[in-house]
Write a protein that holds these residues in place. Structure first.
Motif, short mmCIF file in Angstrom:
data_model
loop_
_atom_site.label_atom_id
_atom_site.label_comp_id
_atom_site.label_asym_id
_atom_site.label_seq_id
_atom_site.Cartn_x
_atom_site.Cartn_y
_atom_site.Cartn_z
N UNK A 211 62.32 -44.60 2.25
CA UNK A 211 60.89 -44.99 2.10
C UNK A 211 60.28 -45.13 0.73
N UNK A 212 60.86 -44.62 -0.29
CA UNK A 212 60.31 -44.82 -1.46
C UNK A 212 60.82 -45.44 -2.11
N UNK A 213 62.33 -45.55 -2.34
CA UNK A 213 63.18 -46.08 -3.18
C UNK A 213 62.93 -47.41 -3.65
N UNK A 214 62.56 -48.33 -2.93
CA UNK A 214 62.41 -49.54 -3.43
C UNK A 214 61.07 -49.87 -3.86
N UNK A 215 60.11 -49.17 -3.63
CA UNK A 215 58.80 -49.45 -4.28
C UNK A 215 58.87 -48.47 -5.62
N UNK A 216 59.46 -47.37 -5.74
CA UNK A 216 59.59 -46.40 -6.68
C UNK A 216 60.23 -47.11 -8.15
N UNK A 217 61.14 -48.02 -7.74
CA UNK A 217 61.83 -48.67 -8.84
C UNK A 217 61.03 -49.53 -9.73
N UNK A 218 59.91 -49.89 -9.45
CA UNK A 218 58.83 -50.77 -10.07
C UNK A 218 58.00 -50.07 -10.68
N UNK A 219 57.89 -48.55 -10.52
CA UNK A 219 57.00 -47.69 -11.31
C UNK A 219 57.49 -46.60 -12.10
N UNK A 220 56.65 -45.99 -12.99
CA UNK A 220 57.10 -44.98 -13.98
C UNK A 220 56.94 -43.64 -13.16
N UNK A 221 56.16 -43.35 -12.17
CA UNK A 221 56.17 -42.11 -11.48
C UNK A 221 55.35 -42.43 -10.22
N UNK A 222 55.73 -41.38 -9.20
CA UNK A 222 55.25 -41.31 -7.87
C UNK A 222 54.36 -40.16 -7.88
N UNK A 223 53.32 -40.46 -7.38
CA UNK A 223 52.38 -39.13 -7.03
C UNK A 223 52.09 -39.24 -5.51
N UNK A 224 52.54 -38.14 -4.95
CA UNK A 224 52.47 -38.14 -3.57
C UNK A 224 52.09 -36.40 -3.12
N UNK A 225 51.69 -36.27 -1.76
CA UNK A 225 51.26 -34.89 -1.40
C UNK A 225 52.42 -34.07 -1.49
N UNK A 226 52.14 -32.75 -1.30
CA UNK A 226 53.12 -31.76 -1.37
C UNK A 226 54.20 -31.65 -0.05
N UNK A 227 55.12 -32.71 -0.18
CA UNK A 227 56.05 -32.66 0.80
C UNK A 227 57.65 -32.44 0.23
N UNK A 228 57.72 -32.13 -0.83
CA UNK A 228 59.13 -31.88 -1.22
C UNK A 228 59.77 -30.71 -0.77
N UNK A 229 59.58 -30.33 0.45
CA UNK A 229 60.24 -29.12 1.07
C UNK A 229 59.27 -28.17 1.26
N UNK A 230 59.44 -26.95 2.21
CA UNK A 230 58.24 -26.01 2.43
C UNK A 230 58.62 -24.77 1.69
N UNK A 231 60.06 -24.69 1.32
CA UNK A 231 60.38 -23.31 0.60
C UNK A 231 60.36 -23.50 -0.86
N UNK A 232 60.53 -22.07 -1.32
CA UNK A 232 60.37 -21.89 -2.67
C UNK A 232 61.94 -22.32 -3.36
N UNK A 233 62.30 -23.74 -3.21
CA UNK A 233 63.42 -24.21 -3.57
C UNK A 233 63.29 -25.36 -4.41
N UNK A 234 63.57 -25.17 -5.92
CA UNK A 234 63.15 -26.55 -6.79
C UNK A 234 64.18 -27.27 -6.58
#
Ligand SMILES: Cc1cc2nc3c(=O)[nH]c(=O)nc-3n(C[C@H](O)[C@H](O)[C@H](O)COP(=O)(O)OP(=O)(O)OC[C@H]3O[C@@H](n4cnc5c(N)ncnc54)[C@H](O)[C@@H]3O)c2cc1C
Length: 435
Positions: A211-234
Motif C-alpha cells: 500500500x505504501x511503496x508506490x507513494x513512498x518512493x516520491x517522498x523523503x519520509x512517511x509519517x504513519x500511526x503506530x502500526x509497525x507491530x504490536x510487540x517489542x521487536x524493532x
C-alpha cells in the motif's frame, strides 16, 4: 498464604515494572500483584522526562530540573538517580530487542525530541524507540502522511493542517494518503492496535508495504500511526522501512497505546529472566503490620482472598485514574493504607477554569522522602519497609510538565532498590496486626 518473598510490588504500570526490575536485579525474589495494566496500555511508549518547567518548553530537560519545586520527585532524588534509572531502562529494553535512545542537539548534547501526534501537535519527549525518532521528518522536504480507511480519529488532512502551524514544519511539502482497509471496505472501526497486530503477521506486512511503496518512493519520509507491530521487536519496523525504501516514522496515537504496550512487553520479558512472579486481576484490599513494618498485604481475586507476606513492599498504584488516590468531597487519601493526603479545604480550589492549566488535584499524592518512604506529619518515615513510586506520589503534575514516565521510572527505580536493600537486612516477617 504462599511463600514469603523479598519484595512485593503492587501495580504493573511503568513505576511498578521498574521497581520490580530494580529489586530483581539486586537478586531479590519479587512478586507483582496488580489489578489492571496501568497507563502503559494507553500511553505512547516514549519516556517524557521533563518537557516544560518555569512556564517554558525545554530543549534540555536537565536544565529545567532546578526550576522545579523542592517537593518534586526529581528534586528529592537528584539528577544522578534519574540518569541511573534511564540507563537501567535503556539496558533492559535493548536486551529485549527494543532499543531506546535520546535525540541530540546540534551541539551533540542529549535533548528532548518533538514528536508529532495524531492530533497534529508536537510533544517533547526524551527517551524514544527507533520507530518514533522524528529525525527523518526534520530532514525531509516531502512527507507522506498516511492513515487507513476505518482507522478511528487519524485524518491526514487534519494532521497536516495542524502541523503546518509550526514554523519548522510550515514549508514542508505534505502528501496525505488514506490506505484501503486491510479488512475490506465495510470494516469501519479499526484502532492502531488492530493494525499493529495485523502487521505482526507476514500478510499484514505485505499489505502495508504494497500500500505504501508506490507513494513512498516520491517522498523523503512517511509519517504513519503506530502500526509497525504490536510487540517489542524493532526488527519489524526495520524490515518495513527497508521494504518501503523510505524512513517510516510513527506518530503518537490515541489509546489503545501501542507504544506503551510494546514497552510493557519488553519489561515483562526482561523480568522473566529473574525470580519474578506476576499475579494479575488481584486488588490489594488490606494490610497488616508488626510495629514499624508492614507484614502482609491481602488481595482479592475472583472472590478469593490471598495474603501476601513479604520483607518489603512497593506501592505503585497510580494516581486518581490508576486507583492509588481516592477522592471524596473535601478529602483525599491513598487507597491501600488509607494515608491522608493534604488538600485545600475549599473544593473549588482543587481545580482551575483553564482546562489545560495546572490543577491542584493533578499534584495530589503521597508525600515521600528521597528514599520513597511515606512521611508522617512530623516528617518521619511512616513505616520502615514501605516505599511508594510513580503517580501515587504527590508534588508533580505530569500533564503540564510532560514528565509522566520519567517520574514513574526514576521513583520506581529508587523504590525498588530501597525495597531490595531493606529486604536484604530484614529478619523473617512476623505475623502482623491489621493496619
Ligand atoms: C492517555 C495517556 C497517555 C500517556 N502517554 C505518555 C507517554 O507517551 N509518555 C510518558 O512519559 N507519559 C505518558 N503518560 C503519563 C504516564 O502514563 C503516567 O504518568 C505514568 O505512566 C504513571 O505510571 P504509574 O505506574 O505510576 O501508574 P499507573 O500506570 O496508573 O499504574 C497503576 C497500577 O496500579 C494498579 N493498582 C492500583 N490500585 C491497586 C490495588 N489496590 N491493587 C492492585 N493493583 C492496583 C493498577 O491496576 C495499575 O496496574 C500518559 C498518560 C495518559 C493518561
Amino acid at each position: 498464604m504462599s511463600r514469603i518473598i523479598d519484595v512485593l510490588v503492587v501495580g504493573s504500570g511503568l513505576a511498578g515494572l521498574t521497581a520490580a526490575l530494580a529489586a530483581a536485579r539486586e537478586g531479590r525474589s519479587v512478586r507483582m500483584v496488580t489489578d489492571g495494566m496501568g497507563s502503559l496500555a494507553i500511553s505512547g511508549g516514549c519516556v517524557d522526562l521533563l518537557g516544560y518547567a518555569g512556564g517554558q518548553r525545554l530543549d534540555d530537560p536537565w536544565s529545567g530540573m532546578n526550576l522545579l519545586p523542592p517537593e518534586h520527585p526529581y528534586r528529592l532524588l537528584g539528577a544522578d538517580c534519574v540518569r541511573a534509572a534511564l540507563d537501567m531502562l535503556r539496558q533492559c529494553a535493548a536486551a529485549q530487542g527494543w532499543p531506546l535512545h535520546t535525540a541530540a542537539s546540534p551541539q551533540g548534547a542529549p535533548c528532548n525530541a518533538l514528536l508529532p501526534t495524531i492530533m497534529g501537535t508536537l510533544k517533547p519527549s526524551y527517551l524514544l524507540p527507533d520507530s518514533l525518532d522524528p529525525a527523518a521528518l526534520t530532514r525531509a522536504k516531502r512527507v507522506l502522511v498516511a492513515s487507513a480507511h476505518g482507522l478511528r480519529d487519524c485524518r491526514p488532512a487534519l494532521i497536516i493542517s495542524q502541523l503546518r502551524r509550526y514554523r519548522e514544519w510550515a514549508d514542508k511539502d505534505f502528501v496525505p494518503l488514506l490506505l484501503p482497509s486491510p479488512l475490506g471496505a465495510t470494516h469501519r472501526s479499526l484502532s492502531a492496535l488492530d493494525l499493529a497486530r495485523l502487521v505482526d503477521k507476514p500478510q499484514g506486512r505485505d499489505w502495508l508495504v504494497q500500500s505504501l511503496r508506490k507513494y513512498a518512493g516520491q517522498c523523503d519520509a512517511v509519517l504513519l500511526p503506530p502500526v509497525c507491530g504490536s510487540r517489542a521487536d524493532v526488527s519489524i519496523w526495520r524490515e518495513l522501512s527497508q521494504a518501503v525504501a523510505c524512513p517510516l516514522v510513527e506518530m503518537l496515537s490515541i489509546p489503545p497505546g501501542v507504544g506503551g504496550l510494546r514497552l510493557r512487553d519488553a519489561l515483562l520479558h526482561e523480568l522473566r529472566r529473574h525470580d519474578f512472579e506476576l499475579v494479575e486481576n488481584a486488588r490489594v484490599i488490606r494490610a497488616t503490620s508488626d510495629g514499624r513494618r508492614c507484614a502482609s498485604l491481602t488481595a482479592l481475586a475472583a472472590g478469593q482472598e490471598r495474603q501476601h507476606v513479604a520483607r518489603a513492599f512497593v506501592l505503585a498504584t497510580g494516581g486518581i485514574l490508576g486507583g492509588g488516590v481516592e477522592l471524596a468531597p473535601g478529602s483525599a487519601r491513598e487507597s491501600v493504607f488509607k494515608l491522608a493526603i493534604p488538600v485545600p479545604p475549599d473544593v473549588s480550589l482543587w481545580s482551575e477554569p483553564e482546562i489545560f492549566g495546572s490543577h491542584v488535584f493533578s499534584r495530589l499524592g503521597v508525600r515521600v522522602d528521597g528514599e520513597m518512604r511515606p512521611r508522617d506529619d512530623s516528617g518521619q518515615a511512616w513505616r520502615d519497609n514501605i516505599f511508594f513510586a510513580g503517580r501515587s506520589i504527590g508534588g508533580y503534575d505530569f500533564a503540564t510538565e510532560k514528565s509522566g514516565h520519567g517520574v514513574a521510572l526514576a521513583t520506581g527505580w529508587q523504590a525498588g532498590r530501597m525495597a531490595a536493600a531493606t529486604a536484604g537486612k530484614s529478619a523473617e516477617p512476623a505475623s502482623g496486626e491489621q493496619l
